[in-house]
Scaffold this motif. Structure first.
Motif, PDB file in Angstrom:
ATOM      1  N   ARG A 210       0.835  -1.204   0.000  1.00 61.72           N
ATOM      2  CA  ARG A 210       0.000   0.000   0.000  1.00 61.72           C
ATOM      3  C   ARG A 210       0.871   1.257   0.000  1.00 61.72           C
ATOM      4  O   ARG A 210       0.629   2.200  -0.730  1.00 61.72           O
ATOM      5  CB  ARG A 210      -0.909  -0.003   1.235  1.00 61.72           C
ATOM      6  CG  ARG A 210      -2.385   0.024   0.851  1.00 61.72           C
ATOM      7  CD  ARG A 210      -3.354   0.250   2.006  1.00 61.72           C
ATOM      8  NE  ARG A 210      -2.854   0.315   3.350  1.00 61.72           N
ATOM      9  CZ  ARG A 210      -2.831  -0.719   4.213  1.00 61.72           C
ATOM     10  NH1 ARG A 210      -3.251  -1.898   3.832  1.00 61.72           N
ATOM     11  NH2 ARG A 210      -2.406  -0.561   5.439  1.00 61.72           N
ATOM     12  N   ILE A 211       1.895   1.258   0.834  1.00 65.60           N
ATOM     13  CA  ILE A 211       2.735   2.460   0.948  1.00 65.60           C
ATOM     14  C   ILE A 211       3.606   2.662  -0.292  1.00 65.60           C
ATOM     15  O   ILE A 211       3.702   3.750  -0.836  1.00 65.60           O
ATOM     16  CB  ILE A 211       3.643   2.386   2.199  1.00 65.60           C
ATOM     17  CG1 ILE A 211       2.774   2.305   3.457  1.00 65.60           C
ATOM     18  CG2 ILE A 211       4.582   3.587   2.272  1.00 65.60           C
ATOM     19  CD1 ILE A 211       3.567   2.038   4.720  1.00 65.60           C
ATOM     20  N   LEU A 212       4.237   1.572  -0.713  1.00 58.19           N
ATOM     21  CA  LEU A 212       5.249   1.706  -1.767  1.00 58.19           C
ATOM     22  C   LEU A 212       4.712   1.458  -3.170  1.00 58.19           C
ATOM     23  O   LEU A 212       5.299   1.899  -4.150  1.00 58.19           O
ATOM     24  CB  LEU A 212       6.407   0.721  -1.521  1.00 58.19           C
ATOM     25  CG  LEU A 212       7.143   0.827  -0.189  1.00 58.19           C
ATOM     26  CD1 LEU A 212       8.128  -0.318  -0.046  1.00 58.19           C
ATOM     27  CD2 LEU A 212       7.882   2.156  -0.082  1.00 58.19           C
ATOM     28  N   GLY A 213       3.637   0.720  -3.239  1.00 53.91           N
ATOM     29  CA  GLY A 213       3.156   0.295  -4.557  1.00 53.91           C
ATOM     30  C   GLY A 213       3.784  -1.041  -4.896  1.00 53.91           C
ATOM     31  O   GLY A 213       4.904  -1.339  -4.485  1.00 53.91           O
ATOM     32  N   ALA A 214       3.058  -1.837  -5.660  1.00 52.28           N
ATOM     33  CA  ALA A 214       3.505  -3.201  -5.934  1.00 52.28           C
ATOM     34  C   ALA A 214       4.832  -3.245  -6.707  1.00 52.28           C
ATOM     35  O   ALA A 214       5.725  -4.021  -6.393  1.00 52.28           O
ATOM     36  CB  ALA A 214       2.422  -3.951  -6.708  1.00 52.28           C
ATOM     37  N   GLN A 215       4.991  -2.369  -7.699  1.00 50.93           N
ATOM     38  CA  GLN A 215       6.193  -2.411  -8.533  1.00 50.93           C
ATOM     39  C   GLN A 215       7.442  -2.061  -7.709  1.00 50.93           C
ATOM     40  O   GLN A 215       8.470  -2.729  -7.790  1.00 50.93           O
ATOM     41  CB  GLN A 215       6.052  -1.442  -9.719  1.00 50.93           C
ATOM     42  CG  GLN A 215       7.242  -1.484 -10.685  1.00 50.93           C
ATOM     43  CD  GLN A 215       7.487  -2.895 -11.204  1.00 50.93           C
ATOM     44  OE1 GLN A 215       6.572  -3.615 -11.600  1.00 50.93           O
ATOM     45  NE2 GLN A 215       8.758  -3.315 -11.177  1.00 50.93           N
ATOM     46  N   VAL A 216       7.312  -1.017  -6.904  1.00 52.64           N
ATOM     47  CA  VAL A 216       8.439  -0.598  -6.076  1.00 52.64           C
ATOM     48  C   VAL A 216       8.818  -1.707  -5.102  1.00 52.64           C
ATOM     49  O   VAL A 216       9.988  -2.057  -4.938  1.00 52.64           O
ATOM     50  CB  VAL A 216       8.089   0.704  -5.313  1.00 52.64           C
ATOM     51  CG1 VAL A 216       9.192   1.050  -4.328  1.00 52.64           C
ATOM     52  CG2 VAL A 216       7.888   1.852  -6.297  1.00 52.64           C
ATOM     53  N   LEU A 217       7.801  -2.287  -4.494  1.00 51.87           N
ATOM     54  CA  LEU A 217       8.087  -3.369  -3.546  1.00 51.87           C
ATOM     55  C   LEU A 217       8.792  -4.520  -4.258  1.00 51.87           C
ATOM     56  O   LEU A 217       9.730  -5.108  -3.741  1.00 51.87           O
ATOM     57  CB  LEU A 217       6.788  -3.846  -2.888  1.00 51.87           C
ATOM     58  CG  LEU A 217       6.981  -4.901  -1.785  1.00 51.87           C
ATOM     59  CD1 LEU A 217       7.868  -4.374  -0.665  1.00 51.87           C
ATOM     60  CD2 LEU A 217       5.647  -5.350  -1.228  1.00 51.87           C
ATOM     61  N   LYS A 218       8.366  -4.794  -5.475  1.00 58.89           N
ATOM     62  CA  LYS A 218       8.990  -5.877  -6.227  1.00 58.89           C
ATOM     63  C   LYS A 218      10.472  -5.558  -6.501  1.00 58.89           C
ATOM     64  O   LYS A 218      11.324  -6.427  -6.398  1.00 58.89           O
ATOM     65  CB  LYS A 218       8.223  -6.091  -7.544  1.00 58.89           C
ATOM     66  CG  LYS A 218       8.498  -7.434  -8.155  1.00 58.89           C
ATOM     67  CD  LYS A 218       7.402  -7.798  -9.166  1.00 58.89           C
ATOM     68  CE  LYS A 218       7.949  -8.679 -10.256  1.00 58.89           C
ATOM     69  NZ  LYS A 218       8.625  -7.959 -11.333  1.00 58.89           N
ATOM     70  N   ASP A 219      10.732  -4.307  -6.847  1.00 54.58           N
ATOM     71  CA  ASP A 219      12.118  -3.877  -7.065  1.00 54.58           C
ATOM     72  C   ASP A 219      12.966  -4.090  -5.814  1.00 54.58           C
ATOM     73  O   ASP A 219      14.090  -4.596  -5.887  1.00 54.58           O
ATOM     74  CB  ASP A 219      12.168  -2.370  -7.412  1.00 54.58           C
ATOM     75  CG  ASP A 219      11.844  -2.124  -8.874  1.00 54.58           C
ATOM     76  OD1 ASP A 219      11.796  -3.109  -9.640  1.00 54.58           O
ATOM     77  OD2 ASP A 219      11.663  -0.949  -9.255  1.00 54.58           O
ATOM     78  N   VAL A 220      12.412  -3.686  -4.701  1.00 58.49           N
ATOM     79  CA  VAL A 220      13.161  -3.854  -3.451  1.00 58.49           C
ATOM     80  C   VAL A 220      13.429  -5.328  -3.216  1.00 58.49           C
ATOM     81  O   VAL A 220      14.539  -5.734  -2.879  1.00 58.49           O
ATOM     82  CB  VAL A 220      12.377  -3.277  -2.237  1.00 58.49           C
ATOM     83  CG1 VAL A 220      13.174  -3.483  -0.951  1.00 58.49           C
ATOM     84  CG2 VAL A 220      12.077  -1.818  -2.429  1.00 58.49           C
ATOM     85  N   GLN A 221      12.399  -6.124  -3.433  1.00 53.94           N
ATOM     86  CA  GLN A 221      12.551  -7.547  -3.168  1.00 53.94           C
ATOM     87  C   GLN A 221      13.577  -8.196  -4.095  1.00 53.94           C
ATOM     88  O   GLN A 221      14.382  -9.009  -3.672  1.00 53.94           O
ATOM     89  CB  GLN A 221      11.189  -8.245  -3.299  1.00 53.94           C
ATOM     90  CG  GLN A 221      10.284  -7.902  -2.122  1.00 53.94           C
ATOM     91  CD  GLN A 221       8.842  -8.286  -2.377  1.00 53.94           C
ATOM     92  OE1 GLN A 221       8.443  -8.500  -3.515  1.00 53.94           O
ATOM     93  NE2 GLN A 221       8.057  -8.360  -1.313  1.00 53.94           N
ATOM     94  N   THR A 222      13.521  -7.800  -5.352  1.00 49.57           N
ATOM     95  CA  THR A 222      14.482  -8.367  -6.306  1.00 49.57           C
ATOM     96  C   THR A 222      15.903  -8.023  -5.871  1.00 49.57           C
ATOM     97  O   THR A 222      16.806  -8.863  -5.863  1.00 49.57           O
ATOM     98  CB  THR A 222      14.259  -7.769  -7.706  1.00 49.57           C
ATOM     99  OG1 THR A 222      12.880  -7.822  -7.990  1.00 49.57           O
ATOM    100  CG2 THR A 222      15.055  -8.515  -8.751  1.00 49.57           C
TER     101      THR A 222
END
Ligand SMILES: Nc1ncnc2c1ncn2[C@@H]1O[C@H](COP(=O)(O)OP(=O)(O)OP(=O)(O)O)[C@@H](O)[C@H]1O
Ligand SMILES: [Mg+2]
Length: 376
Positions: A210-222
């Motif tokens: 919710r805070i970061l957005g799905a794409q951003v979170l995915k980037d962080v996770q990658t």
């Protein structure tokens, strides 16, 4: 009792000395000391390399450090008649970080990390990264074994201890709970993680989405997943460099200005090195003031200036006396700070380097500082 005199010529001439680390708090003269020691070692016949961090522009130019490409280059203008030479480089933190990534993973995965926006901000702004990278680069230079002596400057940290703490901090960052939570989805391959992990982590991830957005979170996770695969490598290298710093071929030179904060930092640092079994060469007290007219005290000079001013006849003499009185006060303050340090650390070898009339920005200036460092 007086402290032993720090004999830096003996340190740099000793073939067993392979690494000299110049550390201390911000602005005290670490870069200047490192460059001066490297130059002096080279002109005394050793093959030396100096790793500088953020050198002042004019100094960088005079050493031919015009490119941030992370490779040491020969410094021209050095007297090589004794058979030595000086190479120098400026640390490019981001580039060193990139090199580590490239060396630890497959080219495709490396590229994914390098392109990741989180990697980009981490590699250039994470506190402690510069310290970590300086250590990393030191390890690399030493491993190349091309030089008799590697002289390293340390980053302009507020605290000198940051240099020693950085690898641990990077390690605990990577170990941290936040990171592990982020890792969850990447590790278990997408949304399936929700089923296996506890509701707490699921809620956290939902909140992050919710805070970061799905794409951003995915980037962080990658990014974090990729970092995780190199994690062991980071740790091992940091540990190896740490051991290198403890080796008998290493000499720590702690630099301090004769000022309260700088000397307090130097005290902490000296104690910390002892705790960590790291070999201390001694303390450089840099930018010490001097006068040839010590016999005239501050009080007498000030009184003389006062009398002359009342008279009004000799304004220039009064001015000179006032300047002298001020200088003598500075000297007294420096002396008392010095005494406080030596009383606390009576066995730490020490050398004074006088304040030069201007900045140290060329080889001639470095030679002068080098001679002072050697007690001349
Ligand atoms: N003995 C000296 N006399 C006069 N100027 C000096 C002396 N030593 C250093 N300086 C000057 O003081 C400034 C700071 O020195 P230097 O860059 O070596 O400090 P530093 O500890 O590396 O700083 P930072 O923590 O920002 O990296 C420079 O302009 C340098 O030329
Ligand atoms: Mg510096």
């Amino acid at each position: 009792m007086t402290n032993p005199v720090l004999d830096l010529d003996a340190v740099i001439a000793d073939p067993r000395t392979r690494i000299v680390v110049c550390c201390g708090s911000g602005g005290v003269g670490k870069t200047t000391t490192a460059a001066a020691l490297g130059l002096r070692a080279a002109e005394q016949g050793r093959t030396a390399v100096v790793l500088t961090i953020d050198p002042a522009r004019r100094l960088a130019q005079s050493m031919g450090l015009t490119e941030l490409d992370n490779t040491p280059r020969r410094v021209s203008g050095v007297d090589e008649s004794a058979g030595g030479s000086l190479d120098a480089m400026m640390l490019d933190m981001k580039r060193t970080f990139d090199d580590v990534v490239l060396a630890h993973t497959t080219p495709e995965r490396a590229q994914a990390i390098l392109d990741n926006p989180f990697y980009q901000s981490l590699s250039s702004s994470f506190s402690g990264t510069q310290e970590y990278m300086a250590m990393e680069k030191l390890g690399q230079l030493r491993a190349e074994d091309r030089w008799d002596l590697v002289v390293v400057d340390t980053p302009p940290s507020r605290s000198a201890l940051d240099f020693l703490d950085a690898p641990k901090r990077l390690g605990s960052f990577l170990d941290g709970r936040f990171i592990r939570i982020l890792m969850g989805p990447a590790r278990s391959g997408g949304r399936a993680y929700l089923k296996v992990l506890g509701a707490g982590v699921g809620a956290m991830t939902a909140m992050l989405t919710r805070i970061l957005g799905a794409q951003v979170l995915k980037d962080v996770q990658t990014f974090v997943a990729a970092l995780d695969t190199m994690f062991g490598g980071f740790r091992e290298r940091a540990d190896a460099t740490y051991r290198l710093l403890q080796a008998s071929g290493t000499a720590f030179v702690v630099v301090a200005a004769p000022e309260r904060d700088a000397l307090r930092e130097a005290s902490y640092f000296v104690e910390r090195l002892a705790e960590e079994d790291m070999p201390l060469a001694g303390l450089v007290l840099n930018r010490v003031h001097r006068t040839g007219a010590r016999s005239l005290s501050a009080a007498r000079a000030a009184a003389g200036a006062e009398t002359l001013s009342e008279d009004g006849a000799h304004p220039l003499t009064a001015g000179v006396l006032r300047v002298h009185a001020e200088l003598m006060r500075v000297l007294e303050r420096e002396q008392s700070l010095r005494t406080r340090f030596t009383a606390a650390h009576p066995r730490v070898p020490l050398v004074d380097v006088p304040a030069q009339p201007g900045d140290v920005h060329d080889l001639a200036g470095l030679r002068t500082v080098g001679a002072a460092l050697a007690g001349g």
